[in-house]
Design a protein around this motif. Structure first.
Motif, PDB file in Angstrom:
ATOM      1  N   LEU A 242       0.785  -1.231   0.007  1.00  4.05           N
ATOM      2  CA  LEU A 242       0.087   0.034   0.057  1.00  4.05           C
ATOM      3  C   LEU A 242       0.768   1.030   0.043  1.00  4.05           C
ATOM      4  O   LEU A 242       0.604   2.100  -0.515  1.00  4.05           O
ATOM      5  CB  LEU A 242      -1.068   0.036   1.231  1.00  4.05           C
ATOM      6  CG  LEU A 242      -2.170  -0.994   1.184  1.00  4.05           C
ATOM      7  CD1 LEU A 242      -2.771  -1.247   2.483  1.00  4.05           C
ATOM      8  CD2 LEU A 242      -2.904  -0.773  -0.009  1.00  4.05           C
ATOM      9  N   ARG A 243       2.101   1.179   0.618  1.00  2.00           N
ATOM     10  CA  ARG A 243       2.804   2.285   0.670  1.00  2.00           C
ATOM     11  C   ARG A 243       3.487   2.779  -0.700  1.00  2.00           C
ATOM     12  O   ARG A 243       3.516   3.775  -0.925  1.00  2.00           O
ATOM     13  CB  ARG A 243       3.968   2.302   1.875  1.00  2.00           C
ATOM     14  CG  ARG A 243       3.435   2.417   3.392  1.00  2.00           C
ATOM     15  CD  ARG A 243       4.636   2.640   4.098  1.00  2.00           C
ATOM     16  NE  ARG A 243       5.354   1.518   4.190  1.00  2.00           N
ATOM     17  CZ  ARG A 243       5.335   0.305   5.386  1.00  2.00           C
ATOM     18  NH1 ARG A 243       4.376   0.583   6.069  1.00  2.00           N
ATOM     19  NH2 ARG A 243       6.211  -0.532   5.171  1.00  2.00           N
ATOM     20  N   TRP A 244       3.922   1.624  -1.178  1.00  2.00           N
ATOM     21  CA  TRP A 244       4.545   1.503  -2.694  1.00  2.00           C
ATOM     22  C   TRP A 244       3.463   2.158  -3.518  1.00  2.00           C
ATOM     23  O   TRP A 244       3.764   3.050  -4.293  1.00  2.00           O
ATOM     24  CB  TRP A 244       4.819   0.080  -2.983  1.00  2.00           C
ATOM     25  CG  TRP A 244       5.447   0.068  -4.435  1.00  2.00           C
ATOM     26  CD1 TRP A 244       6.755   0.437  -4.590  1.00  2.00           C
ATOM     27  CD2 TRP A 244       4.836  -0.328  -5.464  1.00  2.00           C
ATOM     28  NE1 TRP A 244       7.005   0.431  -6.030  1.00  2.00           N
ATOM     29  CE2 TRP A 244       5.873  -0.170  -6.513  1.00  2.00           C
ATOM     30  CE3 TRP A 244       3.385  -0.360  -5.756  1.00  2.00           C
ATOM     31  CZ2 TRP A 244       5.533  -0.321  -7.898  1.00  2.00           C
ATOM     32  CZ3 TRP A 244       3.181  -0.839  -7.158  1.00  2.00           C
ATOM     33  CH2 TRP A 244       4.069  -0.722  -8.193  1.00  2.00           C
ATOM     34  N   ARG A 245       2.163   1.877  -3.515  1.00  2.00           N
ATOM     35  CA  ARG A 245       1.131   2.241  -4.479  1.00  2.00           C
ATOM     36  C   ARG A 245       0.908   3.629  -4.113  1.00  2.00           C
ATOM     37  O   ARG A 245       0.662   4.419  -5.249  1.00  2.00           O
ATOM     38  CB  ARG A 245      -0.071   1.374  -4.321  1.00  2.00           C
ATOM     39  CG  ARG A 245       0.157  -0.080  -4.972  1.00  2.00           C
ATOM     40  CD  ARG A 245      -1.295  -0.940  -4.920  1.00  2.00           C
ATOM     41  NE  ARG A 245      -2.185  -0.282  -5.743  1.00  2.00           N
ATOM     42  CZ  ARG A 245      -3.396  -0.660  -5.833  1.00  2.00           C
ATOM     43  NH1 ARG A 245      -3.799  -1.806  -5.125  1.00  2.00           N
ATOM     44  NH2 ARG A 245      -4.138  -0.252  -6.642  1.00  2.00           N
ATOM     45  N   ARG A 246       0.743   4.045  -3.039  1.00  2.00           N
ATOM     46  CA  ARG A 246       0.538   5.321  -2.716  1.00  2.00           C
ATOM     47  C   ARG A 246       1.766   6.430  -3.095  1.00  2.00           C
ATOM     48  O   ARG A 246       1.519   7.384  -3.684  1.00  2.00           O
ATOM     49  CB  ARG A 246       0.327   5.563  -1.116  1.00  2.00           C
ATOM     50  CG  ARG A 246       0.115   7.106  -0.654  1.00  2.00           C
ATOM     51  CD  ARG A 246       0.370   6.934   0.690  1.00  2.00           C
ATOM     52  NE  ARG A 246       1.666   6.818   1.223  1.00  2.00           N
ATOM     53  CZ  ARG A 246       2.179   6.426   2.514  1.00  2.00           C
ATOM     54  NH1 ARG A 246       0.880   6.182   3.380  1.00  2.00           N
ATOM     55  NH2 ARG A 246       3.356   6.202   2.742  1.00  2.00           N
ATOM     56  N   ASP A 247       2.968   5.868  -2.931  1.00  6.39           N
ATOM     57  CA  ASP A 247       3.899   6.573  -3.456  1.00  6.39           C
ATOM     58  C   ASP A 247       4.147   6.690  -4.777  1.00  6.39           C
ATOM     59  O   ASP A 247       4.564   7.955  -5.485  1.00  6.39           O
ATOM     60  CB  ASP A 247       5.438   6.115  -2.599  1.00  6.39           C
ATOM     61  CG  ASP A 247       5.409   6.158  -1.053  1.00  6.39           C
ATOM     62  OD1 ASP A 247       4.664   6.952  -0.651  1.00  6.39           O
ATOM     63  OD2 ASP A 247       6.128   5.786  -0.571  1.00  6.39           O
ATOM     64  N   LYS A 248       3.737   5.629  -5.403  1.00  3.28           N
ATOM     65  CA  LYS A 248       3.804   5.629  -6.962  1.00  3.28           C
ATOM     66  C   LYS A 248       2.789   6.483  -7.476  1.00  3.28           C
ATOM     67  O   LYS A 248       3.202   7.214  -8.569  1.00  3.28           O
ATOM     68  CB  LYS A 248       3.459   4.069  -7.361  1.00  3.28           C
ATOM     69  CG  LYS A 248       3.997   3.771  -8.902  1.00  3.28           C
ATOM     70  CD  LYS A 248       5.391   3.663  -9.087  1.00  3.28           C
ATOM     71  CE  LYS A 248       5.701   3.078 -10.271  1.00  3.28           C
ATOM     72  NZ  LYS A 248       7.122   3.158 -10.680  1.00  3.28           N
TER      73      LYS A 248
END
Length: 281
Positions: A242-248
């Protein structure tokens, strides 16, 4: 006791005192590990009565097949030694007569009895249905491992109890060593006030049931702990995703090359820094 089979047992065998019984302690040497693929090369037995060996039985056996090299190295029994030895069908009647009326005992009895019963069946000889005592099974309940001994192998137990005859992968020597170990284990049973076959059967069943229940509980606890670890790992992986998708998403550019978070900020504010709202119609 191992499984009891109907046959030559006395009807009141459960009430017989262990110290009053004769034990035919048997050992076999073979060409391999499975009765379906290997044959007997030697049979040895001793008759144990009140702690004393009162009779012995031993014979080489021609298995009808060559002895593998590693087996010859282990036992010292060669094809040349067995060339004139009788086949199992000629030896077994003597063994069965020798053991008649006694409790059959062996170290890892399933192995020895597997070969003996298979050889009897092949020779058309009925198996008498002995009561069977397995010294491995007894030792696992009576010896503290690793407190007293590191394992319950015959050589380990014979050395611990100071047996006169040490096992050497020859049938008679191993039977003698097993008899010495058996008598010491029977003395430990007496210390626990276990005096008869019936008491021994019940005691072994209780001990093994307790051990099985403890193992099942440990397996359940281990499975539950592994389940908790898996759920924690899964939760961490989801949070990371989820953090990766948000940052992406935040890092994606708008049509002018600016990241979307900056684009939203500019669209929502006037150049002077005041909040912008659409004109009313």
């Amino acid at each position: 006791m191992t499984d009891s089979r109907s046959g030559s047992r006395a009807p009141d065998s459960a009430s017989l005192r262990l110290c009053d019984l004769d034990f035919a302690v048997v050992d076999v040497e073979t060409t391999g590990w499975s009765p379906g693929e290997a044959g007997i090369t030697e049979i040895g037995a001793v008759l144990l009565r009140r702690g004393q060996v009162v009779a012995e039985f031993a014979s080489l056996v021609n298995p009808g097949t060559p002895v593998p090299g590693p087996i010859t190295e282990l036992t010292g029994i060669s094809d040349q030694m067995l060339a004139v030895a009788p086949p199992a069908g000629a030896v077994l009647p003597g063994l069965l007569a020798f053991a008649q009326g006694a409790v059959l005992a062996a170290h890892n009895a399933r192995f020895d009895l597997g070969f003996l019963t298979a050889a009897c069946a092949a020779a058309g000889l009925p198996w008498p249905g002995f009561e069977v005592l397995d010294t491995v099974r007894l030792a696992r309940q009576l010896m503290a491992t690793p407190g007293e001994v590191p394992d319950c192998k015959l050589a380990t137990l014979a050395d611990y109890f100071g047996a006169t005859e040490q096992p050497s992968h020859r049938a008679l020597a191993d039977a003698r060593a097993t008899a010495a170990v058996l008598w010491q284990l029977l003395r430990r049973l007496a210390d626990r006030e276990i005096y008869t076959l019936g008491e021994l059967t019940a005691w072994l069943a209780d001990r093994e049931a307790e051990a099985a229940a403890a193992q099942a509980a440990q397996a359940t606890q281990a499975a539950q702990a592994e389940g908790r670890r898996w759920r924690r790992r899964r939760a961490r992986a989801l949070r990371t995703l989820l953090r990766w998708r948000r940052d992406k998403v935040a890092a994606l550019p708008d049509g002018h090359g600016a990241p979307r978070d900056r684009m939203v900020s500019r669209a929502q504010r006037t150049p002077g820094g005041s909040q912008w709202s659409p004109p009313s119609s």
